[in-house]
Design an enzyme around this catalytic site. Structure first.
Site, mmCIF file in Angstrom:
data_model
loop_
_atom_site.group_PDB
_atom_site.id
_atom_site.type_symbol
_atom_site.label_atom_id
_atom_site.label_comp_id
_atom_site.label_asym_id
_atom_site.label_seq_id
_atom_site.Cartn_x
_atom_site.Cartn_y
_atom_site.Cartn_z
ATOM 1 N NE ARG A 117 21.156 30.404 16.998
ATOM 2 C CZ ARG A 117 20.363 29.695 16.221
ATOM 3 N NH1 ARG A 117 20.837 29.089 15.168
ATOM 4 N NH2 ARG A 117 19.081 29.606 16.485
ATOM 5 C CG ASP B 263 18.264 31.342 6.626
ATOM 6 O OD1 ASP B 263 18.316 30.170 7.037
ATOM 7 O OD2 ASP B 263 17.335 31.755 5.895
#
Lengths: 350, 350
Positions: free
Chosen positions: A50, A86
């Site tokens: 990430r 998400d």
């Protein structure tokens, strides 16, 4: 089941997996286990991937979302992957100006607080879901007979973000809209139900063998508010995948009082948070409802003998239900030692 | 009762007030009513007083704390004042480096996360409580027969701030300390119990006719964690005022599952949040326990007929208990139109 012929649940062997058997009410030889937020910040390999990459960009990159989804399966040997995404991803795909701010959570460019705001929301173009379908397809190709769980947020939780404009403690602005402008509220939740339902359906058609609908914040509601102004929209979201015949898991934090009402939206399996023991949850829901949960994350940093005793107690109480999938009562905290999670998997499989 | 002879409960007429009668299990002619956080940002006269003045400075200035406490009594005609303060005030008085940051809440200079951190906490010097005692004395001198409620936070909620270093969503670091270092946890809660107990006692001796102990965040705990690692310290806090014989009200958010255990610490009256109806709370606690609550703050911005119907429903359900004090199920939201609160008082008194 209206699943494609090549779907893992049809010809990929996931139907015989311990997870899917337990979700269908069976008791496999060992207790299946996975962890909410198992893909994420607790893993060094995730943090490495990430670096320099925004959260929503990672969710919308099929190669990355697939790799991140697979990491905890490789590391821990859990019984399921859950698609890395998400709750706000389908909002972004529907054109809502939302971003995820590190350390804070989803933040919206504009808030949705009036009937006019709601009317300006546009439906989700199915073509926008292609990075999701591709991420899922890549993932299930690697997973073999380990099932992938599709992921989505429930309409109330999505609405809470849209009305508040970001995370909030008590979602009071959202709950206020519910009572001060019920028509706008209904329109907003109906829109959210279709957006999140389409997001779920894309995941199942691309290869997810089950889905979990997260109504993270619904524990802030009374039963009467939930049943009168929320549950029908959760049912509407679930209706988008009902014909596909995959097990539907439903979960929210602090929902001991709401378990029966949440199950009634069409859920097959109920996730239970760590506030009430599984035997009590089973008493409330009826023994026929499979349960998922509910290791208290507050034990994850405790000495192993203390944690082990707690995990065994959760497994023991889970016997009150027809079937049980071991999980946490909440998401994996970012600072969790991943070795502890692996050890819990070994204990569950022993 | 070991109250001073000049105490309002002894010779000031508050013993016959509707509030104290209801707290003692009686049914006065009209339903007494006050609002959690009635003193504060919903009032323009409060915002005017606070300009350029830090929250904790206002709490520690007897003239200001008294004036702010009195404002909602004058404006709304409520049946009680509650002493204007903050849960962290006794921590500051005990030397903890804490400040209240606008828009964020209490923020600590250092966190308390180890046995060594806990051991370094010092007891509260009783002399430090003089601005509190003076603020209370000034207030009750103005209030006449309207009772003042003393205010304090419960040990768990204080510990949550101390361990987390500020507000947090799930108090996970605090709950983790509970299980990873129980001895340090017990020492921390014992310290907090004595600090907050002394803070309460100073308010009662100076003239408060009742007290309310706020365990704001305790709803994040399971019953077993609460009963094994928290409730004894709440009882220890309450023990500081038990000999004074004033009614003790106890309240926390999301505590439907904990009501009985919270009552058992020595509370006389239970505050109920807006997640469960009062008749259900009364069923769980027993009809003999007086209840306080629980108008849903999400209705405060609704059209008056909708809010009125909700308030009347709350009053009706409150009849299940031996006695009922009308209140919100949570604090007054800052953006509340104060005229609406006045109208609720008029409705309760009608």
């Amino acid at each position: 089941m209206n699943l494609p012929a090549h779907h893992p649940l049809v010809d990929g062997g996931t139907a015989a997996s311990p997870l899917i058997r337990a979700y269908r009410g069976d008791r496999p030889e060992t207790t299946p286990v996975w962890f909410m937020r198992q893909a994420g910040r607790s893993l060094p390999e995730y943090r490495a991937l990430r670096v320099g990459m925004a959260m929503l960009d990672a969710c919308l990159d099929p190669e990355l979302s697939s790799e991140i989804t697979l990491q905890p399966v490789r590391r821990h040997g859990v019984d399921a992957a859950i698609f890395f995404s998400d709750i706000v991803v389908p909002l972004r795909l529907a054109g809502v100006d939302v971003d995820i701010v590190p350390g804070r959570g989803p933040v919206l460019g504009t808030t949705i607080r009036t009937a006019r705001d709601v009317a300006a929301l546009r439906p989700l173009d199915p073509a926008a879901l292609s990075p999701i379908a591709e991420g899922v397809a890549r993932t299930v190709a690697e997973l073999g007979s380990t099932p992938l769980i599709g992921f989505a947020g429930a309409p109330f939780t999505l609405a809470a973000y849209l009305v508040e404009g970001g995370p909030s403690k008590d979602h009071l602005r959202a709950r206020t809209l519910m009572h001060s402008d019920p028509a706008a509220w209904d329109a907003l939740l109906g829109w959210a139900a279709d957006v999140t339902g389409a997001f779920l359906r894309a995941q199942v058609l691309a290869g997810a063998s089950a889905v979990q609908l997260f109504d993270s914040w619904v524990g802030s509601l009374s039963v009467v508010d939930y049943e009168s102004r929320v549950s029908q929209f959760s049912a509407q979201a679930i209706a988008h995948v009902k014909d596909l015949g995959v097990p539907v898991v439903h979960f929210g934090v602090g929902t001991g009082e709401l378990l029966r009402s949440m199950h009634a939206i069409g859920a097959d399996v109920m996730g239970v948070d760590d506030r009430i023991p599984l035997d009590e949850a089973s008493r409330r829901l009826g023994a026929e409802v499979p349960l998922q949960g509910n290791i208290n994350p507050a034990f994850l940093a405790a000495p192993w003998p203390v944690l082990e005793r707690h995990v065994l107690d959760v497994i023991e109480r889970g016997r009150a239900a027809s079937a049980h999938v071991l999980n946490l009562g909440h998401g994996v905290p970012p600072e969790t030692d991943p070795g502890v999670l692996t050890r819990i998997v070994e204990l569950a499989h022993a």
